[in-house]
Every structure is written in C-alpha cells, then in structure tokens.
Design a protein around this motif. Structure first.
Motif, PDB file in Angstrom:
ATOM      1  N   TYR A  34      51.031  21.408  -9.861  1.00  0.00           N
ATOM      2  CA  TYR A  34      52.123  21.483  -8.897  1.00  0.00           C
ATOM      3  C   TYR A  34      51.773  20.613  -7.688  1.00  0.00           C
ATOM      4  O   TYR A  34      50.636  20.162  -7.526  1.00  0.00           O
ATOM      5  N   MET A  35      52.768  20.396  -6.831  1.00  0.00           N
ATOM      6  CA  MET A  35      52.602  19.484  -5.696  1.00  0.00           C
ATOM      7  C   MET A  35      51.384  19.830  -4.839  1.00  0.00           C
ATOM      8  O   MET A  35      50.579  18.948  -4.493  1.00  0.00           O
ATOM      9  N   ASP A  36      51.222  21.099  -4.471  1.00  0.00           N
ATOM     10  CA  ASP A  36      50.085  21.501  -3.632  1.00  0.00           C
ATOM     11  C   ASP A  36      48.757  21.179  -4.307  1.00  0.00           C
ATOM     12  O   ASP A  36      47.790  20.767  -3.647  1.00  0.00           O
ATOM     13  N   GLN A  37      48.705  21.364  -5.610  1.00  0.00           N
ATOM     14  CA  GLN A  37      47.476  21.069  -6.346  1.00  0.00           C
ATOM     15  C   GLN A  37      47.209  19.565  -6.389  1.00  0.00           C
ATOM     16  O   GLN A  37      46.057  19.129  -6.359  1.00  0.00           O
ATOM     17  N   VAL A  38      48.279  18.780  -6.440  1.00  0.00           N
ATOM     18  CA  VAL A  38      48.127  17.320  -6.445  1.00  0.00           C
ATOM     19  C   VAL A  38      47.526  16.840  -5.125  1.00  0.00           C
ATOM     20  O   VAL A  38      46.575  16.046  -5.109  1.00  0.00           O
ATOM     21  N   THR A  40      45.781  18.514  -2.988  1.00  0.00           N
ATOM     22  CA  THR A  40      44.395  18.998  -2.899  1.00  0.00           C
ATOM     23  C   THR A  40      43.467  18.126  -3.739  1.00  0.00           C
ATOM     24  O   THR A  40      42.364  17.765  -3.305  1.00  0.00           O
ATOM     25  N   PHE A  41      43.905  17.777  -4.935  1.00  0.00           N
ATOM     26  CA  PHE A  41      43.107  16.914  -5.814  1.00  0.00           C
ATOM     27  C   PHE A  41      42.829  15.571  -5.140  1.00  0.00           C
ATOM     28  O   PHE A  41      41.699  15.068  -5.158  1.00  0.00           O
ATOM     29  N   MET A  42      43.850  14.985  -4.526  1.00  0.00           N
ATOM     30  CA  MET A  42      43.687  13.692  -3.865  1.00  0.00           C
ATOM     31  C   MET A  42      42.740  13.800  -2.671  1.00  0.00           C
ATOM     32  O   MET A  42      41.889  12.930  -2.456  1.00  0.00           O
ATOM     33  N   ASP A  43      42.874  14.861  -1.885  1.00  0.00           N
ATOM     34  CA  ASP A  43      41.980  15.053  -0.736  1.00  0.00           C
ATOM     35  C   ASP A  43      40.530  15.208  -1.183  1.00  0.00           C
ATOM     36  O   ASP A  43      39.605  14.668  -0.563  1.00  0.00           O
ATOM     37  N   ASP A  44      40.329  15.948  -2.265  1.00  0.00           N
ATOM     38  CA  ASP A  44      38.969  16.201  -2.747  1.00  0.00           C
ATOM     39  C   ASP A  44      38.303  14.939  -3.282  1.00  0.00           C
ATOM     40  O   ASP A  44      37.092  14.748  -3.120  1.00  0.00           O
ATOM     41  N   HIS A  45      39.078  14.069  -3.927  1.00  0.00           N
ATOM     42  CA  HIS A  45      38.479  12.921  -4.612  1.00  0.00           C
ATOM     43  C   HIS A  45      38.550  11.612  -3.824  1.00  0.00           C
ATOM     44  O   HIS A  45      37.831  10.660  -4.152  1.00  0.00           O
ATOM     45  N   LEU A  46      39.408  11.550  -2.813  1.00  0.00           N
ATOM     46  CA  LEU A  46      39.547  10.310  -2.047  1.00  0.00           C
ATOM     47  C   LEU A  46      39.207  10.503  -0.572  1.00  0.00           C
ATOM     48  O   LEU A  46      39.501   9.650   0.255  1.00  0.00           O
ATOM     49  N   GLY A  47      38.582  11.620  -0.252  1.00  0.00           N
ATOM     50  CA  GLY A  47      38.284  11.940   1.139  1.00  0.00           C
ATOM     51  C   GLY A  47      37.359  10.950   1.818  1.00  0.00           C
ATOM     52  O   GLY A  47      37.363  10.841   3.048  1.00  0.00           O
ATOM     53  N   THR A  59      50.673  13.060   1.347  1.00  0.00           N
ATOM     54  CA  THR A  59      51.418  14.253   1.729  1.00  0.00           C
ATOM     55  C   THR A  59      52.558  14.492   0.736  1.00  0.00           C
ATOM     56  O   THR A  59      52.904  13.614  -0.061  1.00  0.00           O
ATOM     57  N   LYS A  60      53.150  15.678   0.821  1.00  0.00           N
ATOM     58  CA  LYS A  60      54.289  15.993  -0.047  1.00  0.00           C
ATOM     59  C   LYS A  60      55.441  15.019   0.191  1.00  0.00           C
ATOM     60  O   LYS A  60      56.106  14.582  -0.756  1.00  0.00           O
ATOM     61  N   THR A  61      55.662  14.685   1.464  1.00  0.00           N
ATOM     62  CA  THR A  61      56.750  13.751   1.794  1.00  0.00           C
ATOM     63  C   THR A  61      56.510  12.392   1.151  1.00  0.00           C
ATOM     64  O   THR A  61      57.432  11.777   0.600  1.00  0.00           O
ATOM     65  N   MET A  62      55.269  11.906   1.222  1.00  0.00           N
ATOM     66  CA  MET A  62      54.941  10.622   0.602  1.00  0.00           C
ATOM     67  C   MET A  62      55.226  10.656  -0.900  1.00  0.00           C
ATOM     68  O   MET A  62      55.861   9.746  -1.453  1.00  0.00           O
ATOM     69  N   GLY A  81      51.638  15.322 -14.381  1.00  0.00           N
ATOM     70  CA  GLY A  81      50.654  15.158 -15.440  1.00  0.00           C
ATOM     71  C   GLY A  81      49.680  14.028 -15.163  1.00  0.00           C
ATOM     72  O   GLY A  81      49.625  13.468 -14.062  1.00  0.00           O
ATOM     73  N   HIS A  82      48.909  13.666 -16.190  1.00  0.00           N
ATOM     74  CA  HIS A  82      47.897  12.611 -16.067  1.00  0.00           C
ATOM     75  C   HIS A  82      48.498  11.303 -15.569  1.00  0.00           C
ATOM     76  O   HIS A  82      47.947  10.654 -14.673  1.00  0.00           O
ATOM     77  N   ASP A  83      49.613  10.895 -16.166  1.00  0.00           N
ATOM     78  CA  ASP A  83      50.206   9.607 -15.793  1.00  0.00           C
ATOM     79  C   ASP A  83      50.612   9.598 -14.322  1.00  0.00           C
ATOM     80  O   ASP A  83      50.411   8.600 -13.615  1.00  0.00           O
ATOM     81  N   HIS A  84      51.175  10.711 -13.845  1.00  0.00           N
ATOM     82  CA  HIS A  84      51.561  10.793 -12.433  1.00  0.00           C
ATOM     83  C   HIS A  84      50.339  10.640 -11.525  1.00  0.00           C
ATOM     84  O   HIS A  84      50.373   9.901 -10.533  1.00  0.00           O
ATOM     85  N   LEU A  85      49.265  11.338 -11.855  1.00  0.00           N
ATOM     86  CA  LEU A  85      48.075  11.305 -11.005  1.00  0.00           C
ATOM     87  C   LEU A  85      47.430   9.919 -11.001  1.00  0.00           C
ATOM     88  O   LEU A  85      46.964   9.442  -9.959  1.00  0.00           O
ATOM     89  N   ILE A  86      47.413   9.271 -12.144  1.00  0.00           N
ATOM     90  CA  ILE A  86      46.837   7.922 -12.211  1.00  0.00           C
ATOM     91  C   ILE A  86      47.670   6.950 -11.377  1.00  0.00           C
ATOM     92  O   ILE A  86      47.130   6.130 -10.621  1.00  0.00           O
TER      93      ILE A  86
END
Length: 232
Positions: A34-38, A40-47, A59-62, A81-86
């Motif tokens: 879900y959006m919140d998890q996305v 969080t994932f980006m913050d954790d891996h690209l911080g 952000t959600k708006t972005m 899914g995977h494609d969205h995150l990539i």
C-alpha cells in the motif's frame, strides 16, 4: 570539535556512496504494498541521499502525480507491485536532475519494451543489470572527483591557508556543478533528439504551410464609389 579537511570529507563521501548497498530486485518485497508501505520502503532504502532528516524521499502526493502523468501504470486495488517500485526507484534517481516530462520520455520505452508480454528480460533483471553498471561506473567517478579536488586545492597558492581553503571549496563546488550541468545537458539532448516525438519529421512530411486568412465576413464590404466624370 574541528571539522575534517574538505578533501577528506569528499574522500569519505566517495567511499560511503560506493560502499552503500543500492536497491536490487532481491530487496523488493514479494508482496504488493500500500502507499504508506511504499513511502516507508523508499525512505529505508534511499535515506543516504537525504540532506536533512526532515527531507522526504517520495511523498504520497508525488506518487499520485506520477500516476496521473502516466509514469506509473495503474494499480490493482491501490496496491503497488514490483514494477511500480522499480519505476519509482528510477523516478527518484532522475527527479533531482530531469523534469517530469523528460522522466516520462525515458521510462516509456522501458515500459513498452521490458514490461511487455513475453519480454526476454524482466523488470527485476533490468534493474539489477543497471545497478551492476552503476557500481562499475563509480570507480571512474571517484577518479574524476579526486582530480577535481586536487585542481581546486592547487589553484590559489598565493593566499593564506584559511583563504585558500575557502577559495578551493568554491572552485571544487563550481567544477562539480559545471560537470553536473554539462552531463544534464547531454542527457536532455539525448531525450530531445531521440525520445521526443516530432510528428511532421517522423511521418517524413514537410511542415504544413500556414493557411491563408479568411476574409472577415462579419461586416459587409463597403465598396468605394467611383466619382462620376463631369459632362463636357
């Protein structure tokens, strides 16, 4: 506590950036998010790219804007899914340099070619191949940056140590910035010349000549009266 010399800071940054584990396909969860998890994932891996703790990676708006611009494909039940995150990973790497329209032009061929049915390469394999190339590229980047720092340090020997350091920092920052500007220009030229559609050129047609203006029929034409010749 005194600050470390700026050239040592640059050296440490290069080691830190190169040693960081960038996101590979195996790091992406095997479940849809879900959006919140996305976010969080980006913050954790690209911080590591954040300048301050308050800065947000995405952000959600972005993310909603990227969906509206068709950079991201539609989601299923608001799950990513995977494609969205990539795609979002690439968007993040691009967004500090390129405009949203340019990012879309870059990612559209990837979606059309790699994400199509029966593609010989999955998006996960595509991401990993790009990341491997990036890791190898950092060696040449480190050499280039170290040379830039040396040029900055040696440029103003006639000043005192304190003055020379400030001028050297200016020079190094300037050279890094102008290199980034030149590289951005090359990237945008690639996009403009090869990924921007020009309908008249692609169809092999000459640009249409402008149509002649139609006469204004809103007012009746007033005819000039021909003066009568005097009778002799």
């Amino acid at each position: 506590m005194s600050k470390k010399p700026y050239d040592k800071l640059i050296e440490d940054l290069l080691v830190f950036i190169k040693s960081r584990h960038y996101v590979h396909a195996k790091d992406i969860p095997n479940i849809e998010l879900y959006m919140d998890q996305v976010t969080t994932f980006m913050d954790d891996h690209l911080g590591l790219f954040k300048r301050t703790e308050e800065e947000k990676i995405l952000t959600k708006t972005m993310i909603n804007n990227y969906s509206k611009c068709d950079i991201l494909p539609p989601t299923a039940k608001k799950k990513y899914g995977h494609d969205h995150l990539i795609l979002l990973l690439f968007v993040y790497y691009f967004k500090n340099i390129l405009s949203i329209p340019d990012i879309k032009k870059l990612l559209d061929p990837v979606k059309d070619i790699v994400m199509k049915d029966k593609s010989p390469l999955s998006m996960e394999a595509f991401l990993d191949r790009i990341m491997e190339t990036q890791t190898m590229h950092f060696d040449s980047l480190a050499n280039q940056v170290n040379h830039t720092v040396k040029v900055g340090k040696d440029l103003f020997p006639e000043f005192s140590d304190a003055e020379r350091e400030k001028l050297s920092i200016f020079t190094t920052a300037y050279l890094l910035t102008i290199q980034a500007t030149a590289q951005k220009h090359m990237a945008t030229q690639l996009i403009d010349n090869y990924l921007t559609k020009h309908p008249s050129k692609e169809a092999g047609q000459k640009p249409k000549a402008p149509r002649p203006k139609k006469p204004d029929t809103s007012r009746p034409e007033v005819r000039k009266k021909t003066p009568k010749k005097p009778i002799s």
